[in-house]
Write a protein that holds these residues in place. Structure first.
Motif, PDB file in Angstrom:
ATOM      1  N   ASP A 207       0.818  -1.220   0.000  1.00 29.24           N
ATOM      2  CA  ASP A 207       0.000   0.000   0.000  1.00 29.24           C
ATOM      3  C   ASP A 207       0.854   1.273   0.000  1.00 29.24           C
ATOM      4  O   ASP A 207       0.313   2.380   0.050  1.00 29.24           O
ATOM      5  N   HIS A 208       2.167   1.112  -0.103  1.00 32.58           N
ATOM      6  CA  HIS A 208       3.052   2.265  -0.282  1.00 32.58           C
ATOM      7  C   HIS A 208       3.342   2.509  -1.766  1.00 32.58           C
ATOM      8  O   HIS A 208       4.157   3.369  -2.101  1.00 32.58           O
ATOM      9  N   MET A 209       2.665   1.754  -2.638  1.00 29.13           N
ATOM     10  CA  MET A 209       2.781   1.958  -4.078  1.00 29.13           C
ATOM     11  C   MET A 209       1.710   2.947  -4.536  1.00 29.13           C
ATOM     12  O   MET A 209       0.527   2.774  -4.231  1.00 29.13           O
ATOM     13  N   TYR A 210       2.135   3.972  -5.253  1.00 26.35           N
ATOM     14  CA  TYR A 210       1.227   5.014  -5.747  1.00 26.35           C
ATOM     15  C   TYR A 210       1.441   5.196  -7.245  1.00 26.35           C
ATOM     16  O   TYR A 210       2.486   4.832  -7.779  1.00 26.35           O
ATOM     17  N   THR A 211       0.440   5.787  -7.893  1.00 30.59           N
ATOM     18  CA  THR A 211       0.591   6.070  -9.322  1.00 30.59           C
ATOM     19  C   THR A 211       0.161   7.503  -9.648  1.00 30.59           C
ATOM     20  O   THR A 211      -0.710   8.072  -8.992  1.00 30.59           O
ATOM     21  N   PHE A 212       0.810   8.040 -10.669  1.00 29.36           N
ATOM     22  CA  PHE A 212       0.416   9.306 -11.277  1.00 29.36           C
ATOM     23  C   PHE A 212      -0.022   8.972 -12.689  1.00 29.36           C
ATOM     24  O   PHE A 212       0.782   8.507 -13.503  1.00 29.36           O
ATOM     25  N   ASP A 213      -1.307   9.136 -12.973  1.00 26.05           N
ATOM     26  CA  ASP A 213      -1.870   8.775 -14.267  1.00 26.05           C
ATOM     27  C   ASP A 213      -2.228  10.049 -15.014  1.00 26.05           C
ATOM     28  O   ASP A 213      -3.014  10.863 -14.516  1.00 26.05           O
ATOM     29  N   ALA A 214      -1.663  10.219 -16.209  1.00 26.23           N
ATOM     30  CA  ALA A 214      -1.803  11.513 -16.881  1.00 26.23           C
ATOM     31  C   ALA A 214      -1.828  11.385 -18.394  1.00 26.23           C
ATOM     32  O   ALA A 214      -1.313  10.417 -18.965  1.00 26.23           O
ATOM     33  N   GLY A 267       0.923  11.833 -24.933  1.00 29.78           N
ATOM     34  CA  GLY A 267      -0.006  10.726 -24.784  1.00 29.78           C
ATOM     35  C   GLY A 267      -0.174  10.309 -23.335  1.00 29.78           C
ATOM     36  O   GLY A 267       0.227  11.020 -22.404  1.00 29.78           O
ATOM     37  N   PHE A 268      -0.767   9.122 -23.141  1.00 29.12           N
ATOM     38  CA  PHE A 268      -1.017   8.633 -21.781  1.00 29.12           C
ATOM     39  C   PHE A 268       0.243   8.011 -21.181  1.00 29.12           C
ATOM     40  O   PHE A 268       1.003   7.323 -21.865  1.00 29.12           O
ATOM     41  N   ALA A 269       0.447   8.245 -19.894  1.00 30.39           N
ATOM     42  CA  ALA A 269       1.534   7.587 -19.151  1.00 30.39           C
ATOM     43  C   ALA A 269       1.106   7.395 -17.708  1.00 30.39           C
ATOM     44  O   ALA A 269       0.349   8.202 -17.156  1.00 30.39           O
ATOM     45  N   GLU A 270       1.590   6.333 -17.130  1.00 32.13           N
ATOM     46  CA  GLU A 270       1.377   6.088 -15.704  1.00 32.13           C
ATOM     47  C   GLU A 270       2.734   5.864 -15.049  1.00 32.13           C
ATOM     48  O   GLU A 270       3.471   4.947 -15.419  1.00 32.13           O
ATOM     49  N   ILE A 271       3.061   6.737 -14.101  1.00 33.60           N
ATOM     50  CA  ILE A 271       4.302   6.558 -13.343  1.00 33.60           C
ATOM     51  C   ILE A 271       3.973   5.857 -12.034  1.00 33.60           C
ATOM     52  O   ILE A 271       3.088   6.300 -11.283  1.00 33.60           O
ATOM     53  N   GLU A 272       4.675   4.780 -11.755  1.00 24.55           N
ATOM     54  CA  GLU A 272       4.536   4.104 -10.467  1.00 24.55           C
ATOM     55  C   GLU A 272       5.618   4.608  -9.523  1.00 24.55           C
ATOM     56  O   GLU A 272       6.804   4.620  -9.871  1.00 24.55           O
ATOM     57  N   PHE A 273       5.185   5.032  -8.355  1.00 21.95           N
ATOM     58  CA  PHE A 273       6.091   5.474  -7.308  1.00 21.95           C
ATOM     59  C   PHE A 273       5.946   4.561  -6.098  1.00 21.95           C
ATOM     60  O   PHE A 273       4.887   3.974  -5.877  1.00 21.95           O
ATOM     61  N   LYS A 274       7.021   4.477  -5.301  1.00 17.76           N
ATOM     62  CA  LYS A 274       6.902   3.836  -3.994  1.00 17.76           C
ATOM     63  C   LYS A 274       7.331   4.826  -2.922  1.00 17.76           C
ATOM     64  O   LYS A 274       8.370   5.485  -3.047  1.00 17.76           O
ATOM     65  N   GLU A 281       9.779   9.680   1.427  1.00 20.99           N
ATOM     66  CA  GLU A 281      10.146  10.140   0.086  1.00 20.99           C
ATOM     67  C   GLU A 281       9.612   9.179  -0.979  1.00 20.99           C
ATOM     68  O   GLU A 281       9.550   7.973  -0.767  1.00 20.99           O
ATOM     69  N   PHE A 282       9.244   9.762  -2.137  1.00 25.40           N
ATOM     70  CA  PHE A 282       8.730   8.963  -3.248  1.00 25.40           C
ATOM     71  C   PHE A 282       9.857   8.612  -4.214  1.00 25.40           C
ATOM     72  O   PHE A 282      10.641   9.484  -4.599  1.00 25.40           O
ATOM     73  N   TYR A 283       9.904   7.340  -4.622  1.00 21.31           N
ATOM     74  CA  TYR A 283      10.884   6.860  -5.591  1.00 21.31           C
ATOM     75  C   TYR A 283      10.160   6.386  -6.851  1.00 21.31           C
ATOM     76  O   TYR A 283       9.165   5.662  -6.762  1.00 21.31           O
ATOM     77  N   LEU A 284      10.662   6.783  -8.004  1.00 21.46           N
ATOM     78  CA  LEU A 284      10.097   6.331  -9.263  1.00 21.46           C
ATOM     79  C   LEU A 284      10.492   4.868  -9.479  1.00 21.46           C
ATOM     80  O   LEU A 284      11.670   4.526  -9.435  1.00 21.46           O
ATOM     81  N   ILE A 285       9.498   4.025  -9.713  1.00 20.93           N
ATOM     82  CA  ILE A 285       9.756   2.593  -9.900  1.00 20.93           C
ATOM     83  C   ILE A 285       9.706   2.207 -11.372  1.00 20.93           C
ATOM     84  O   ILE A 285      10.622   1.573 -11.898  1.00 20.93           O
ATOM     85  N   GLU A 286       8.630   2.587 -12.057  1.00 18.14           N
ATOM     86  CA  GLU A 286       8.526   2.266 -13.477  1.00 18.14           C
ATOM     87  C   GLU A 286       7.470   3.141 -14.130  1.00 18.14           C
ATOM     88  O   GLU A 286       6.711   3.847 -13.449  1.00 18.14           O
ATOM     89  N   ILE A 287       7.422   3.080 -15.459  1.00 21.64           N
ATOM     90  CA  ILE A 287       6.431   3.824 -16.218  1.00 21.64           C
ATOM     91  C   ILE A 287       5.701   2.880 -17.167  1.00 21.64           C
ATOM     92  O   ILE A 287       6.329   2.083 -17.867  1.00 21.64           O
ATOM     93  N   ASN A 288       4.376   2.966 -17.162  1.00 20.74           N
ATOM     94  CA  ASN A 288       3.566   2.287 -18.158  1.00 20.74           C
ATOM     95  C   ASN A 288       3.225   3.297 -19.243  1.00 20.74           C
ATOM     96  O   ASN A 288       2.575   4.310 -18.974  1.00 20.74           O
ATOM     97  N   ALA A 289       3.687   3.027 -20.454  1.00 19.55           N
ATOM     98  CA  ALA A 289       3.501   3.970 -21.554  1.00 19.55           C
ATOM     99  C   ALA A 289       2.300   3.612 -22.425  1.00 19.55           C
ATOM    100  O   ALA A 289       2.156   4.110 -23.530  1.00 19.55           O
ATOM    101  N   ARG A 290       1.445   2.735 -21.892  1.00 17.18           N
ATOM    102  CA  ARG A 290       0.195   2.390 -22.582  1.00 17.18           C
ATOM    103  C   ARG A 290      -0.931   2.441 -21.548  1.00 17.18           C
ATOM    104  O   ARG A 290      -0.694   2.610 -20.353  1.00 17.18           O
ATOM    105  N   ILE A 291      -2.158   2.291 -22.003  1.00 14.36           N
ATOM    106  CA  ILE A 291      -3.316   2.345 -21.109  1.00 14.36           C
ATOM    107  C   ILE A 291      -3.081   1.404 -19.934  1.00 14.36           C
ATOM    108  O   ILE A 291      -2.648   0.271 -20.091  1.00 14.36           O
ATOM    109  N   THR A 292      -3.384   1.874 -18.734  1.00 16.33           N
ATOM    110  CA  THR A 292      -3.094   1.101 -17.523  1.00 16.33           C
ATOM    111  C   THR A 292      -4.111  -0.011 -17.284  1.00 16.33           C
ATOM    112  O   THR A 292      -5.232   0.032 -17.799  1.00 16.33           O
TER     113      THR A 292
END
Length: 393
Positions: A207-214, A267-274, A281-292
């Protein structure tokens, strides 16, 4: 709206969600796959057309040509929406050629692949001042000493090319607890011709995993966005979301928008942070470059990203919008969440009572829809068939 929407990959609920999101807006949707097997997304009543093309990896040139041949027959350029990383990699590699016949948000060939590749993403994030977990590459000097002193056990062995690694091992990473396990994991990766690196585990439960969807427009400016919080994943700890809530986390907009705009993403991107449970502090884990995979949740809270993409591509963009409140609505992929819960409880990471309590939220289902039930029935029929097939074997 005479432009068709061509959706690549409908044997998974991302493709299904994209079809529904567009079909509900009156868009002519085209389900494109290389096989009829497990193609439950194409069973949706919102699917207007279905075609089969050559396999994108095994017959890449034939696949590209089939897409081009289809587009040539249309009155207007279709909008192309890949719903799987491997489809996206192939499209990205042939971007300029395909853009002659399709409307696609991204204009820089290779950028999507760079943000999906862990090595190049790490370099991009560092360049733009975004925190990433400490990493050691296998061929660096004093590799073992650095792992023991800087990374410490347990740690992760992660691939540079996630889609290829997942296709090979059916998991995202190897988690190792000592040097012997690390050496075994490295040997497995080497035998499969998979390039990997070693990374520190950021402390904190799932539950410490977050996303920024944009969504970023053709000027590389964020026009639509929200943030979410994962509660459960499968496989547990390092898998895909199976239970995620929309939760407003304003700091992620500052981090995510600055980074995506800085690299001129479109276009659409989703950044996963932990979020580090010790430092916050938030750390960038990965990016989904297609629809989530929890696209239906985003649709339910008012951000129809496939349609946002479609409208901008046909030259009629929607008004900017951000969901800056916590709706507490949850995405739920019940089939894999049951498997995840079993493992969470077994390993003592969750109590059954906590799981039951979490389910009392308004939900966005991965597959089930009362108004469009056929995909769920096709999905279950396939799963039951595979189960009995395995037992007979």
């Amino acid at each position: 709206m005479n432009h068709k929407a061509v959706i690549l990959g409908n044997n998974y609920y991302i493709g299904l969600s994209a079809i529904r999101s567009l079909g509900k807006e009156g868009v002519h949707t085209v389900a494109v796959d290389y096989s009829e097997d497990d193609r439950y997304g194409a069973a949706s009543k919102y699917c207007s057309e279905k075609i089969i093309v050559p396999h994108y990896k095994e017959e890449t040139e034939e696949f590209i040509q089939a897409l081009i041949d289809y587009a040539k027959k249309q009155d207007k350029k279709p909008v192309l929406i890949p719903c799987h990383d491997t489809y996206l990699e192939v499209i990205d590699a042939h971007l300029h050629r395909i853009k002659e016949y399709y409307l696609i948000p991204q204009t820089e060939q290779g950028l999507a692949t760079r943000v999906m590749n862990k090595d190049t993403l790490h370099a991009l994030a560092t360049e733009h001042g975004v925190r990433v977990p400490e990493t050691v590459r296998v061929n660096e000097p004093n590799f073992k000493e650095r792992v023991e002193q800087e990374i410490k056990f347990p740690c992760l062995v992660k691939p540079f090319d996630s889609p290829s690694f997942v296709a090979t091992f059916r998991k995202k990473i190897f988690k190792v607890h000592n040097m012997e396990e690390l050496e075994e994991a490295l040997e497995k990766a080497k035998s499969a011709n998979q390039e990997v690196f070693v990374q520190r585990i950021i402390p904190g439960f799932d539950d410490h995993m977050y996303t920024f969807d944009a969504y970023l427009n053709q000027d590389s400016k964020v026009t639509h966005w929200t943030t979410c919080q994962k509660l459960r994943q499968y496989p547990i700890n390092f898998g895909a979301s199976v239970y995620t809530i929309q939760k407003y986390t304003p700091e992620l907009f500052e981090l995510g928008s600055k980074f995506l705009e800085g690299i001129q993403y479109k276009g659409f991107a989703e950044i996963e942070f932990k979020k580090d449970e010790e430092t916050g502090e938030f750390y960038l884990i990965e990016i989904n470059a297609r629809i989530t995979n929890f696209n239906h949740l985003l649709y339910k809270v008012g951000l129809n990203f496939p349609y946002i993409t479609y409208r901008e591509m046909i030259g009629d963009p929607l008004e900017p919008k951000a969901v800056t409140e916590t709706t507490n609505r949850a995405f739920w992929y019940g089939y894999e969440d049951m498997l995840a819960v079993k493992d969470y409880v077994k390993t003592g990471q969750l109590k059954s009572s906590e799981v039951v309590k979490s389910l009392f939220r308004p939900k966005a289902y991965a597959i089930w829809s009362l108004s469009d039930p056929k995909p769920a029935f096709v999905f279950m029929k396939t799963r039951i068939g595979k189960l009995f097939g395995q037992r007979k074997g």
